[in-house]
Design a protein around this motif. Structure first.
Motif, PDB file in Angstrom:
ATOM      1  N   THR A 139       0.787  -1.275  -0.108  1.00  0.00           N
ATOM      2  CA  THR A 139       0.135  -0.129   0.224  1.00  0.00           C
ATOM      3  C   THR A 139       0.759   1.073  -0.017  1.00  0.00           C
ATOM      4  N   GLN A 169      -7.358   0.604  -1.074  1.00  0.00           N
ATOM      5  CA  GLN A 169      -7.707  -0.552  -0.403  1.00  0.00           C
ATOM      6  C   GLN A 169      -8.914  -0.317   0.419  1.00  0.00           C
ATOM      7  N   ASP A 212      -5.651  -1.414  -5.502  1.00  0.00           N
ATOM      8  CA  ASP A 212      -4.877  -2.031  -3.912  1.00  0.00           C
ATOM      9  C   ASP A 212      -5.962  -3.173  -3.259  1.00  0.00           C
ATOM     10  N   GLU A 213      -5.589  -4.424  -3.479  1.00  0.00           N
ATOM     11  CA  GLU A 213      -6.499  -5.586  -3.268  1.00  0.00           C
ATOM     12  C   GLU A 213      -7.963  -5.634  -3.601  1.00  0.00           C
TER      13      GLU A 213
HETATM   14 MG   LIG Z   1      -1.905  -2.899   2.019  1.00  0.00          MG
END
Ligand SMILES: [Mg+2]
Ligand SMILES: Nc1ncnc2c1ncn2[C@@H]1O[C@H](COP(=O)(O)OP(=O)(O)O)[C@@H](O)[C@H]1O
Length: 233
Positions: A41, A83, A156-157
């Motif tokens: 991140t 995220q 992010d994810e």
């Molecule tokens: Mg992360």
């Protein structure tokens, strides 16, 4: 399209990215894998100007990003889906998408193209963002990012917490962006998701890039997946 060279980032006195260097070409998907706390991140935040590096260089399409303000970076065509998404829960689906058009003054033609990619959002254009399902919210977060008409997309994810069917939708979108020549930096915890769409995998450990490999190389020798992500296969 993107080149990081010798990037160091600190939170206070703690160094969380160390001498990070990698490149990403237009139309390429780079999967960034690593354990919790590895610095994935943080690497995206550094690119977005949210955590300016202490040293090193980040160049996108010829423009040096370090030293730019965070609000200047999306204007260069760099889109970021953080995220945990972060929608405007009180705004409607359509209003969320229109917020995405603002940063770069992209027009209704871009909006129409994005809506075509996500029919479910068109059906729900009047619904408040906060009332969508988790998967639909992720679709909206990605759609809003695509309203920038980006040349570089940071995710992010994006599959976090989603049902398998919605994970497939996310991956389908990544593949569609790649086909349009967008460079995609995909941070994932789900190794299979990253391997399914990435051209190359980069492994991050303790803020350092340890190794890069193609999915084919990892199929032949999965040892790095075990070492850097803890996945045994
Ligand atoms: Mg992360
Ligand atoms: N706002 C913050 N302040 C201080 N340390 C942080 C902050 N955010 C993250 N860190 C630390 O930086 C390191 C990298 O975190 P992060 O980039 O979020 O990892 P990842 O996304 O790979 O899980 C971790 O050790 C984490 O504890």
């Amino acid at each position: 399209m993107l080149r990081l060279a010798n990037v160091d980032c600190h939170y206070g006195a703690v160094r969380v990215l160390e001498d990070l260097s990698f490149e990403l070409a237009a139309g390429e998907v780079l999967g960034l894998l690593g354990r919790n706390g590895a610095g994935k991140t943080t690497a995206l935040k550094a690119i977005m100007g949210l955590l300016p590096p202490r040293s090193g260089s980040i160049v996108c399409d010829g423009a040096e990003l370090t030293g730019l303000k965070a609000h200047e970076i999306p204007r260069l065509g760099i889109a970021y889906v953080p995220q945990g998404r972060r929608l405007f829960a009180e705004l409607s689906v359509e209003e969320n998408l229109r917020m995405g058009l603002l940063a770069r003054q992209t027009g209704d033609d871009v909006l129409a193209r994005v809506q075509e990619m996500f029919p479910v959002l068109t059906e729900r254009r009047g619904q408040r963002g906060g009332t969508l399902s988790g998967g639909e919210q992720q679709m909206l977060a990605m759609a809003r990012a695509l309203c920038l008409d980006p040349k570089l997309l940071l995710l992010d994810e994006p599959s976090e917490g989603l049902m398998p069917r919605m994970v497939d939708e996310v991956l389908r979108t990544v593949t569609a962006m790649k086909a349009q020549g967008v460079a995609v930096l995909l941070v994932e915890q789900k190794v299979d998701a990253a391997l399914a769409v990435a051209d190359r995998i980069a492994f991050l450990e303790n803020g350092r890039l340890r190794q890069q490999a193609s999915p084919a190389e990892l199929a032949a020798d999965p040892e790095p997946l075990h070492r850097y992500v803890g996945v045994r296969r």
